[in-house]
Design a protein around this motif. Structure first.
Motif, PDB file in Angstrom:
ATOM      1  N   LEU A  46       2.718   1.667  -3.458  1.00  0.00           N
ATOM      2  CA  LEU A  46       1.852   2.055  -4.561  1.00  0.00           C
ATOM      3  C   LEU A  46       1.081   3.331  -4.280  1.00  0.00           C
ATOM      4  CD1 LEU A  46       0.412  -1.417  -5.596  1.00  0.00           C
ATOM      5  CD2 LEU A  46       2.432  -0.240  -6.454  1.00  0.00           C
ATOM      6  N   GLY A  47       0.937   3.640  -2.991  1.00  0.00           N
ATOM      7  CA  GLY A  47       0.177   4.819  -2.630  1.00  0.00           C
ATOM      8  C   GLY A  47      -1.288   4.711  -3.000  1.00  0.00           C
ATOM      9  N   GLN A  48      -1.797   3.489  -3.021  1.00  0.00           N
ATOM     10  CA  GLN A  48      -3.223   3.313  -3.303  1.00  0.00           C
ATOM     11  C   GLN A  48      -3.772   2.133  -2.493  1.00  0.00           C
ATOM     12  OE1 GLN A  48      -2.523   2.360  -7.567  1.00  0.00           O
ATOM     13  NE2 GLN A  48      -3.604   0.454  -7.167  1.00  0.00           N
ATOM     14  N   ASP A  49      -5.083   2.111  -2.325  1.00  0.00           N
ATOM     15  CA  ASP A  49      -5.685   1.022  -1.569  1.00  0.00           C
ATOM     16  C   ASP A  49      -5.620  -0.272  -2.368  1.00  0.00           C
ATOM     17  OD1 ASP A  49      -6.237   2.310   0.776  1.00  0.00           O
ATOM     18  OD2 ASP A  49      -8.156   3.105   0.056  1.00  0.00           O
ATOM     19  N   LEU A  50      -5.538  -1.383  -1.634  1.00  0.00           N
ATOM     20  CA  LEU A  50      -5.434  -2.673  -2.301  1.00  0.00           C
ATOM     21  C   LEU A  50      -6.821  -3.224  -2.572  1.00  0.00           C
ATOM     22  CD1 LEU A  50      -2.568  -4.048  -0.057  1.00  0.00           C
ATOM     23  CD2 LEU A  50      -2.396  -3.019  -2.313  1.00  0.00           C
ATOM     24  N   LYS A  78       0.837  -1.194   0.000  1.00  0.00           N
ATOM     25  CA  LYS A  78       0.000   0.000   0.000  1.00  0.00           C
ATOM     26  C   LYS A  78       0.879   1.253   0.000  1.00  0.00           C
ATOM     27  CE  LYS A  78      -3.900   1.621   2.575  1.00  0.00           C
ATOM     28  NZ  LYS A  78      -4.823   1.416   3.680  1.00  0.00           N
ATOM     29  N   GLN A  79       1.953   1.169   0.785  1.00  0.00           N
ATOM     30  CA  GLN A  79       2.880   2.291   0.890  1.00  0.00           C
ATOM     31  C   GLN A  79       3.622   2.524  -0.432  1.00  0.00           C
ATOM     32  OE1 GLN A  79       5.919   1.684   3.876  1.00  0.00           O
ATOM     33  NE2 GLN A  79       5.091   3.377   5.059  1.00  0.00           N
TER      34      GLN A  79
END
Lengths: 322, 286
Positions: B234-238, B231-232
């Motif tokens: 990619l900076g997006q929710d999984l 998550k960190q």
């Protein structure tokens, strides 16, 4: 080579280098002799490099290991080997440029060389994902190792990665399984295997090319189970400050001499004074000498003895009490 | 705005509650279902309403898999040391030893459905099931015993990965255990890997993913990088259900997702297939 920011502790060195360059340029333009002025400066530079590099802290070593000015896998392949033919693809999903490999010759004899490949500029780094492989990179590496085994050819790996890529696709396609399979197969590969950590050896992503009869390490390379930043963030909730990164880098024992003491690596390859980046040719020559010498020893062993010794070596790893 | 507020009525004292000891009830962490503790225990600590598999201790898995009174713990004397003199490590191990005296893995041999087996069971309660030298050495010895006796090996994983306080030595345990597993494979000794919540990092990237059969408990988080790390990065929710046992099954990474109540029968049947033994009556249709 792209211009890259100088490391903080290298500033006095680079200032002196600049001074010398300017003096040389001046001499060239004006056709005057400056040898007498330059000689003491160069002596001073050499002493300064020695001084700075002798006293590097573990965190500084880590920064040196990550420096884009250091020789990368393809540089070493060009300088240590001849007749390199790159082989691409894992035959399963796609080509992963974060790992390169192929046939090459060491002293005229055919060998297989495989290594992580970082990029020097943004464009190349995007293509090579900063040297962080996806599962297909590891599967390509394994394919090449099995190919080498088929033709009784020794394998050299060069390790230089922050770690295996952590992302959606990597997880979907089995990053863990790909790494695990490499460890398993490398522990029983029927040909000599020599691994060298040339830059940053980042955790499982490094080990997936690192199970070998001999593990060598460049003098300023590092090898760690977790990045200093990651460790500091988990333990002390601060992965950014120099103080905490330094604390983690020193606690984790990531430098070549420390790992040699822990019997995790077999040999340290000396770098030119001031680090491998000051002289790619000299670094490659030192690596080449070590590779030739280590292979010579391993070539004497029959495959079953080679594998037995490799397994025994790994079975002894670790420290405990009873 | 005071006139908007609801008048607070004094609550009627609930005297009837006092008659039942409060520790008889258990609440499911996942769905909130409340039931008698006995019922949770009888269903192997799986919620009777939503099938949520609670984390259980190594000893409970040993009781679940081994035949009654058939098992003996092995390597009981081996303990973690502090090879790097890592800050706070010695103290943390000391504290964890109060939770489990077998470090992050319990190893034992005994019989399972009358077949002699060696079982290693990781325990998340001991420093997050992290793999240091002791975990590597214990699995390695258990596997070597399997080699000598030709007994199948089973490892139940529950781990956040390598134990960073032992630095590269813990990383090397991945290579060590993989090396001994390759010997087992060479001698055709079956190895079944069971993945429980969570199985990530250096454990998933070594022995957990090397089973001749790989089973996973429902809902278990399994992956190389932990969900937080991804998550960190990619900076997006999984996506929903990412890195669960069911996700891995869909992506071809495990053989089956198995309910805890069927675990013993499934492992037993697999091992009988892989060791050329006949089926056991009553087990063929689990």
């Amino acid at each position: 080579m792209a211009s890259t920011p100088t490391l903080e502790f290298e500033k006095p060195i680079s200032e002196l280098e600049k001074q010398i360059d300017e003096l040389k340029k001046l001499a060239g333009d004006q056709r005057i002799r400056v040898e007498d002025e330059i000689a003491p400066l160069e002596k001073k530079l050499s002493a300064l490099r020695q001084e700075v590099y002798r006293n590097l802290t573990p965190l500084q070593r880590l920064l040196v290991a990550r420096s884009p000015r250091r020789p990368f896998t393809l540089d070493y392949i060009r300088l240590c080997f001849t007749d390199f033919i790159e082989l691409a693809g894992d035959r399963l999903f796609r080509e992963d440029a974060a790992i390169v490999g192929g046939w090459a010759r060491l002293e005229g004899e055919t060998v297989m060389v495989i290594g992580h490949q970082r990029g020097r500029d943004t464009k190349e780094n995007l293509r090579r994902n900063f040297g962080m492989p996806h599962p297909e990179g590891y599967r390509k590496a394994l394919r090449l190792m099995k190919l080498a085994e088929k033709f009784h050819v020794p394998v050299f790996t060069l390790i230089d990665t922050p770690g295996a890529w952590a992302g959606l696709g990597a997880e979907e396609r089995g990053q863990a399984a790909a790494i695990a399979r490499n460890l398993f197969e490398m522990s029983q590969l029927q040909v000599p295997l020599v691994a060298t950590v040339i830059g940053e050896g980042g955790s499982g992503g490094a080990l997936a090319l690192g199970v070998a009869d001999r593990v060598l390490m460049m003098e300023n390379a590092v090898y760690s189970v977790i990045t200093a930043e990651g460790c500091a963030a988990i333990l002390w909730k601060d992965g950014k400050s120099i103080e905490m990164r330094e604390r983690a880098a020193s606690a984790l024992k990531i430098t070549a001499p420390e790992l040699h003491d822990l019997k995790v690596i077999d040999e340290i390859i000396p770098e030119p004074v001031g680090g491998a980046h000051t002289n790619h040719e000299a670094s490659a020559a030192a690596l080449q000498e070590a590779l030739i010498r280590n292979l010579e020893d391993l070539r004497k062993l029959k495959p079953d003895k080679l594998v037995r010794r490799r397994r025994e070596k790994y079975l002894k790893m670790g420290q405990w009490a009873e | 705005m005071a006139w908007f507020r609801k008048e607070k009525k004094p609550r009627a004292p609930r005297t009837e509650r006092l008659e039942i000891p409060p520790d008889v009830w258990e609440k499911c962490e996942a769905c909130g279902h409340t039931d008698i503790r006995e019922k949770f225990i009888r269903s192997f600590n799986v919620c009777p309403a939503c099938d949520f598999h609670r984390r259980i201790r190594a000893v409970e898995y040993a009781r679940l898999l081994f035949d009654e009174n058939s098992w003996t713990e092995t390597e009981t004397d081996i303990r973690s040391v502090d090879p790097l003199q890592f800050p706070d490590y010695a103290a943390r191990v000391k504290k964890a030893r109060g939770v489990a005296d077998y470090d992050a893995i319990l190893t034992a041999h005994g019989t399972m459905a009358e077949m002699p087996v060696g079982i290693g069971i990781m325990d998340f309660a001991f420093m997050g099931g992290s793999m240091g030298s002791v975990v590597g050495e214990k699995i390695s010895r258990l596997a070597q015993r399997s080699l000598e006796k030709k007994h199948p090996l089973i490892v139940i994983s529950a781990s956040g990965g390598a134990r960073m306080q032992e630095g590269v030595l813990s990383l090397m345990q991945m290579a060590k255990v993989s090396a001994v597993l390759s010997q087992l494979a060479e001698r055709r000794i079956p190895y079944v890997s069971i993945l429980t919540n969570p199985t990530t990092g250096g454990v998933s990237a070594s022995f957990a993913m090397l089973g001749d059969a790989i089973l996973a408990e429902p809902g278990a988080v399994i992956g190389f990088a932990g969900p937080r790390v991804i998550k960190q990065t990619l900076g997006q929710d999984l996506p929903e259900g990412f890195q669960t046992a069911e996700f891995l099954l869909d992506h071809g990474m495990v053989d089956a997702v198995v309910h805890r109540r069927d675990l013993k029968a499934t492992v037993g049947r697999l091992l009988r297939h892989m060791s050329g033994k006949p089926a056991v009556a009553g087990w063929t249709t689990a």
